[in-house]
Design an enzyme around this catalytic site. Structure first.
Site, mmCIF file in Angstrom:
data_model
loop_
_atom_site.group_PDB
_atom_site.id
_atom_site.type_symbol
_atom_site.label_atom_id
_atom_site.label_comp_id
_atom_site.label_asym_id
_atom_site.label_seq_id
_atom_site.Cartn_x
_atom_site.Cartn_y
_atom_site.Cartn_z
ATOM 1 C CG HIS A 102 -19.804 -6.447 28.560
ATOM 2 N ND1 HIS A 102 -19.854 -7.410 27.584
ATOM 3 C CD2 HIS A 102 -18.881 -6.878 29.458
ATOM 4 C CE1 HIS A 102 -18.997 -8.377 27.867
ATOM 5 N NE2 HIS A 102 -18.398 -8.080 29.004
ATOM 6 C CB THR A 160 -12.218 -2.703 1.454
ATOM 7 O OG1 THR A 160 -12.598 -2.737 0.068
ATOM 8 C CG2 THR A 160 -11.095 -1.684 1.654
ATOM 9 C CB THR A 182 -0.900 0.004 1.255
ATOM 10 O OG1 THR A 182 -1.690 -1.189 1.247
ATOM 11 C CG2 THR A 182 -1.822 1.222 1.282
ATOM 12 C CB THR A 221 1.134 -4.948 9.609
ATOM 13 O OG1 THR A 221 -0.153 -4.394 9.347
ATOM 14 C CG2 THR A 221 1.092 -5.771 10.894
ATOM 15 C CD GLU A 226 -3.778 -9.779 4.709
ATOM 16 O OE1 GLU A 226 -4.083 -10.781 4.047
ATOM 17 O OE2 GLU A 226 -2.965 -9.803 5.642
ATOM 18 N N PRO A 285 0.562 5.856 -0.078
ATOM 19 C CG PRO A 285 1.852 7.616 0.781
ATOM 20 C CD PRO A 285 1.969 6.306 0.059
ATOM 21 N N GLY A 341 -23.391 -0.359 29.798
ATOM 22 C CA GLY A 341 -22.426 0.748 29.915
ATOM 23 C C GLY A 341 -21.005 0.273 30.223
HETATM 24 P P1 FAD Z 1 -9.194 3.070 -0.630
HETATM 25 O O1 FAD Z 1 -8.632 2.076 -1.561
HETATM 26 O O2 FAD Z 1 -8.919 4.524 -0.880
HETATM 27 O O3 FAD Z 1 -10.685 2.810 -0.377
HETATM 28 C C1 FAD Z 1 -11.579 3.765 0.220
HETATM 29 C C2 FAD Z 1 -13.005 3.223 0.090
HETATM 30 O O4 FAD Z 1 -13.354 3.086 -1.312
HETATM 31 C C3 FAD Z 1 -13.174 1.830 0.706
HETATM 32 O O5 FAD Z 1 -14.438 1.719 1.305
HETATM 33 C C4 FAD Z 1 -13.082 0.902 -0.481
HETATM 34 O O6 FAD Z 1 -13.751 -0.338 -0.280
HETATM 35 C C5 FAD Z 1 -13.768 1.742 -1.553
HETATM 36 N N1 FAD Z 1 -13.347 1.344 -2.896
HETATM 37 C C6 FAD Z 1 -12.127 1.498 -3.481
HETATM 38 N N2 FAD Z 1 -12.137 1.005 -4.725
HETATM 39 C C7 FAD Z 1 -13.380 0.521 -4.946
HETATM 40 C C8 FAD Z 1 -14.013 -0.135 -6.039
HETATM 41 N N3 FAD Z 1 -13.365 -0.434 -7.173
HETATM 42 N N4 FAD Z 1 -15.318 -0.477 -5.915
HETATM 43 C C9 FAD Z 1 -16.000 -0.226 -4.757
HETATM 44 N N5 FAD Z 1 -15.449 0.384 -3.682
HETATM 45 C C10 FAD Z 1 -14.165 0.736 -3.780
HETATM 46 N N6 FAD Z 1 -1.020 -2.512 3.470
HETATM 47 C C11 FAD Z 1 0.139 -3.174 3.169
HETATM 48 O O7 FAD Z 1 0.608 -3.144 2.026
HETATM 49 N N7 FAD Z 1 0.810 -3.879 4.123
HETATM 50 C C12 FAD Z 1 0.370 -3.948 5.411
HETATM 51 O O8 FAD Z 1 1.007 -4.611 6.247
HETATM 52 C C13 FAD Z 1 -0.826 -3.248 5.772
HETATM 53 N N8 FAD Z 1 -1.272 -3.223 7.065
HETATM 54 C C14 FAD Z 1 -2.312 -2.393 7.410
HETATM 55 C C15 FAD Z 1 -2.635 -2.209 8.746
HETATM 56 C C16 FAD Z 1 -3.631 -1.308 9.112
HETATM 57 C C17 FAD Z 1 -3.923 -1.087 10.560
HETATM 58 C C18 FAD Z 1 -4.349 -0.605 8.104
HETATM 59 C C19 FAD Z 1 -5.432 0.371 8.457
HETATM 60 C C20 FAD Z 1 -4.057 -0.813 6.774
HETATM 61 C C21 FAD Z 1 -3.031 -1.685 6.401
HETATM 62 N N9 FAD Z 1 -2.654 -1.832 5.069
HETATM 63 C C22 FAD Z 1 -1.494 -2.524 4.734
HETATM 64 C C23 FAD Z 1 -3.345 -1.090 4.022
HETATM 65 C C24 FAD Z 1 -4.692 -1.693 3.641
HETATM 66 O O9 FAD Z 1 -4.513 -2.875 2.937
HETATM 67 C C25 FAD Z 1 -5.458 -0.600 2.856
HETATM 68 O O10 FAD Z 1 -5.837 0.394 3.794
HETATM 69 C C26 FAD Z 1 -6.658 -1.162 2.133
HETATM 70 O O11 FAD Z 1 -6.244 -1.953 1.058
HETATM 71 C C27 FAD Z 1 -7.584 -0.052 1.602
HETATM 72 O O12 FAD Z 1 -6.853 0.905 0.913
HETATM 73 P P2 FAD Z 1 -7.076 2.460 1.261
HETATM 74 O O13 FAD Z 1 -6.954 2.598 2.730
HETATM 75 O O14 FAD Z 1 -6.176 3.258 0.394
HETATM 76 O O15 FAD Z 1 -8.580 2.749 0.879
#
Ligand code: FAD
Length: 383
Positions: free
Chosen positions: A338, A365, A126, A158, A363, A128, A340
């Site tokens: 539970h 959404t 992933t 992670t 991994e 930004p 409150g």
């Molecule tokens: P976006 O991709 O910007 O999505 C935003 C929203 O739009 C979501 O609801 C999504 O479902 C929706 N969306 C996007 N595209 C579509 C579509 N085509 N159709 C319908 N809906 C869509 N990544 C790593 O590489 N390695 C890691 O170890 C890792 N660990 C993580 C640990 C944590 C605590 C967190 C929060 C994230 C981690 N991630 C890691 C990243 C994680 O995999 C991403 O956050 C996830 O893939 C979603 O990407 P995004 O946050 O950019 O959201």
């Protein structure tokens, strides 16, 4: 699928359960408040063989099957998802991928250390600007003689600040989308690689989640994992199996929610009797229980398919989608039981809900899992 566990599977589940009850659960709330799991847990996980559970024995692993891995992951997740994630990433996403795609030299260099817990891995996909649309990542790897020079940034990684090796995905040519992506094994102490821990997470607070910046990081050409331009296939193969492990972790959360709800309902009295005797409280508990069973069966099915060498990706997505949503529901229902008291951190329900919430995000959404399942069923891609 045989639902009766083998002697080995039963034994490893017992080992994981006892370990979690002794070394994890009693400290989970404290680690959550301190925003850090005690790092000595890594070596303990390695000593028990959990960090190399499904890696072949010749590379220092235990050579176990994926159902055993699911059982261990569930027990660790029942104790603390922050600990479970350390294993799912270092073993499930990194070591297993090195074992599947690595050269003999790469396997010898990394697998024994990853399996023993002397080293940890993290998975840098992933960025930004690219999460769900990971194939459009922009980190560059430029060939210079016998080396590649990497520049770019990674987000939400992670184990990021704890890891010794980053399985990193970068663009090696200008072909559009995922075709230009290659995978690399980058030592985390490489000059030019800086890591910054991300604070303020809703859940998984004990876990080291980091942002990585790469500024002219030089690695030998032999650090490439798998063929050039096949990095996206490397990533997707890791994530397909990784989703089974996330699902198992979610079963652990849901089971912990059930344990907490049942325990509290038995001792809390309202209207002159334990709340367990109120039918609507039993409804909440029954709903959690159904979620636990259904999520566990879907997870075991996916693990069993992997072990039998059958196609499993859609079943792993199905398990991950259902189990992650079920874990959120189960933790929320446990909190409701539970009253409150569920809202304060003296009781585990609030942390379970916070930890569960990310499972529907990482991994892939829930929306991405639905697109994968929809594509498999219709033959039409909506990406
Ligand atoms: P976006 O991709 O910007 O999505 C935003 C929203 O739009 C979501 O609801 C999504 O479902 C929706 N969306 C996007 N595209 C579509 C579509 N085509 N159709 C319908 N809906 C869509 N990544 C790593 O590489 N390695 C890691 O170890 C890792 N660990 C993580 C640990 C944590 C605590 C967190 C929060 C994230 C981690 N991630 C890691 C990243 C994680 O995999 C991403 O956050 C996830 O893939 C979603 O990407 P995004 O946050 O950019 O959201």
């Amino acid at each position: 699928m045989n639902l009766e566990l083998s002697e080995e599977q039963t034994a490893v589940r017992r080992l994981a359960r006892e370990f979690a009850e002794r070394e994890i659960t009693p400290y989970a709330a404290e680690w959550d408040r301190a925003e850090s799991v005690d790092r000595s847990i890594v070596k303990k996980l390695g000593d028990l063989g959990f960090l190399g559970l499904t890696v072949p024995e010749q590379y220092g692993g235990s050579g176990g099957d994926h159902l055993a891995y699911a059982l261990v992951t569930e027990e660790l997740g029942r104790g603390d998802s922050a600990v479970r994630g350390i294993v799912s990433v270092s073993l499930g996403l990194v070591a297993k991928t090195v074992a599947a795609w690595g050269t003999e030299e790469q396997k010898q260099a990394w697998l024994p250390r990853l399996c023993s817990g002397d080293a940890l891995g993290c998975f840098g996909l992933t960025e930004p600007g690219t999460g769900s649309d990971a194939g459009n990542l922009t980190t560059r790897a430029t060939r210079e003689g016998h080396a590649y020079v990497l520049s770019g940034s990674k987000m939400f990684i992670t184990n990021g600040t704890w890891a010794d090796v980053v399985l990193l995905f970068a663009r090696t040519n200008d072909e559009p989308g995922h075709r230009g992506v290659s995978a690399f094994l980058v030592p985390a102490d490489s000059p030019g690689l800086t890591r910054r821990e991300i604070h303020g997470k809703l859940g998984l607070r004990g876990q080291a989640t980091a942002e990585l910046a790469l500024d002219g990081v030089r690695v030998p050409a032999s650090a490439m994992l798998g063929p050039e331009g096949k990095g996206f296939s490397v990533a997707m193969s890791a994530l397909a199996k990784g989703r089974m492990s996330v699902a198992a972790g979610c079963v652990g959360i849901a089971q912990a929610a059930l344990d907490a709800a049942v325990g509290y309902a038995a001792q809390r009295e309202q209207f002159g009797k334990p709340i367990a005797q109120h039918q609507l409280v039993q409804e909440l508990i029954a709903d959690i229980s159904v979620d636990v069973d259904a999520a566990r069966l879907l997870t075991w099915r996916a693990a069993d398919l992997i072990d039998r060498g059958q196609p499993f990706a859609t079943e792993a997505s199905t398990a991950k989608l259902f189990a992650s949503e079920a874990a959120v529901r189960a933790a929320s229902n446990a909190l409701q039981v539970h009253g409150g008291y569920g809202y304060i951190d003296e009781y585990p329900a609030g942390k379970l809900l916070r930890d569960a919430r990310v499972m529907t995000l990482y991994e892939g959404t829930s929306q991405i899992q639905k697109l994968l399942i929809g594509r498999a069923r219709t033959g039409v891609s909506a990406f």
